[in-house]
Design a protein around this motif. Structure first.
Motif, PDB file in Angstrom:
ATOM      1  N   UNK A 133       7.013   5.940 -11.696  1.00 43.14           N
ATOM      2  CA  UNK A 133       6.365   4.750 -11.151  1.00 43.14           C
ATOM      3  C   UNK A 133       7.132   4.195  -9.951  1.00 43.14           C
ATOM      4  N   UNK A 134       8.445   4.331  -9.930  1.00 46.48           N
ATOM      5  CA  UNK A 134       9.204   3.941  -8.735  1.00 46.48           C
ATOM      6  C   UNK A 134       8.773   4.788  -7.543  1.00 46.48           C
ATOM      7  N   UNK A 135       8.596   6.093  -7.743  1.00 46.69           N
ATOM      8  CA  UNK A 135       8.138   6.967  -6.646  1.00 46.69           C
ATOM      9  C   UNK A 135       6.737   6.605  -6.178  1.00 46.69           C
ATOM     10  N   UNK A 136       5.940   6.042  -7.064  1.00 46.81           N
ATOM     11  CA  UNK A 136       4.571   5.648  -6.709  1.00 46.81           C
ATOM     12  C   UNK A 136       4.518   4.264  -6.072  1.00 46.81           C
ATOM     13  N   UNK A 137       5.688   3.650  -5.844  1.00 43.45           N
ATOM     14  CA  UNK A 137       5.733   2.385  -5.124  1.00 43.45           C
ATOM     15  C   UNK A 137       5.839   1.137  -5.978  1.00 43.45           C
ATOM     16  N   UNK A 138       6.072   1.282  -7.269  1.00 41.77           N
ATOM     17  CA  UNK A 138       6.224   0.123  -8.149  1.00 41.77           C
ATOM     18  C   UNK A 138       7.617  -0.475  -7.986  1.00 41.77           C
ATOM     19  N   UNK A 139       7.703  -1.771  -8.203  1.00 36.79           N
ATOM     20  CA  UNK A 139       9.013  -2.411  -8.297  1.00 36.79           C
ATOM     21  C   UNK A 139       9.318  -2.579  -9.776  1.00 36.79           C
ATOM     22  N   UNK A 140      10.606  -2.546 -10.081  1.00 31.87           N
ATOM     23  CA  UNK A 140      11.042  -2.610 -11.471  1.00 31.87           C
ATOM     24  C   UNK A 140      11.490  -4.022 -11.798  1.00 31.87           C
ATOM     25  N   UNK A 141      10.912  -4.578 -12.826  1.00 37.34           N
ATOM     26  CA  UNK A 141      11.287  -5.903 -13.291  1.00 37.34           C
ATOM     27  C   UNK A 141      12.251  -5.816 -14.456  1.00 37.34           C
ATOM     28  N   UNK A 142      12.036  -6.653 -15.409  1.00 38.78           N
ATOM     29  CA  UNK A 142      12.977  -6.760 -16.526  1.00 38.78           C
ATOM     30  C   UNK A 142      12.815  -5.638 -17.550  1.00 38.78           C
ATOM     31  N   UNK A 143      13.920  -5.355 -18.201  1.00 39.06           N
ATOM     32  CA  UNK A 143      13.923  -4.443 -19.341  1.00 39.06           C
ATOM     33  C   UNK A 143      13.458  -5.241 -20.547  1.00 39.06           C
ATOM     34  N   UNK A 144      12.538  -4.684 -21.310  1.00 42.96           N
ATOM     35  CA  UNK A 144      11.971  -5.373 -22.465  1.00 42.96           C
ATOM     36  C   UNK A 144      12.315  -4.604 -23.737  1.00 42.96           C
ATOM     37  N   UNK A 145      12.662  -5.343 -24.764  1.00 42.39           N
ATOM     38  CA  UNK A 145      12.920  -4.754 -26.078  1.00 42.39           C
ATOM     39  C   UNK A 145      11.672  -4.945 -26.930  1.00 42.39           C
ATOM     40  N   UNK A 146      11.216  -3.873 -27.570  1.00 44.67           N
ATOM     41  CA  UNK A 146      10.027  -3.951 -28.410  1.00 44.67           C
ATOM     42  C   UNK A 146      10.299  -3.237 -29.734  1.00 44.67           C
TER      43      UNK A 146
END
Length: 122
Positions: free
Chosen positions: A82-95
């Motif tokens: 998804x980074x290569x597709x142009x997304x920005x990375x937000x927070x890490x989530x625990x589930x």
């Protein structure tokens, strides 16, 4: 997931793309909600290029239907894609799923909608 739950899921307005090989075997799929959320995205790891092709179809459909932002909760393995597709990375989530603690990444990509072409002057 029960068959009834699956039918309800696919009947909620989401758009689904499925990629199959020449023998009809599933090699990838993507699901996009009407709100721009990518709920499921999978590609067989040995099938290079399928993920990009599916994503480009998904993104073009989203733009054509006025969706202004794509979002996804990406696994650790999917995050680089998804980074290569142009997304920005937000927070890490625990589930917690099935009693197991997992994590994913909140990611987003704003979409630039194309303005209608100006009429030609004569």
């Amino acid at each position: 997931m029960t068959p009834d739950a699956f039918l309800a899921r696919i009947g909620d307005g989401r758009v689904i793309w499925v990629a199959v090989d020449l023998h009809g075997r599933l090699v990838g799929f993507a699901e996009l909600g009407q709100d721009g959320h990518i709920d499921c995205f999978y590609c067989h790891p040995a099938r290079q290029g399928i993920g990009r092709a599916l994503f480009l179809l998904l993104e073009a459909w989203a733009k054509a239907h006025g969706i202004r932002k794509l979002s996804v909760e990406a696994s650790e393995g999917a995050r680089p894609f998804f980074l290569r597709m142009g997304f920005s990375c937000g927070e890490r989530r625990e589930i917690c799923r099935g009693g197991e603690m997992l994590h994913n990444w909140a990611m987003a990509k704003p979409l630039l909608l194309q303005a209608p072409a100006a009429p030609a002057l004569s």
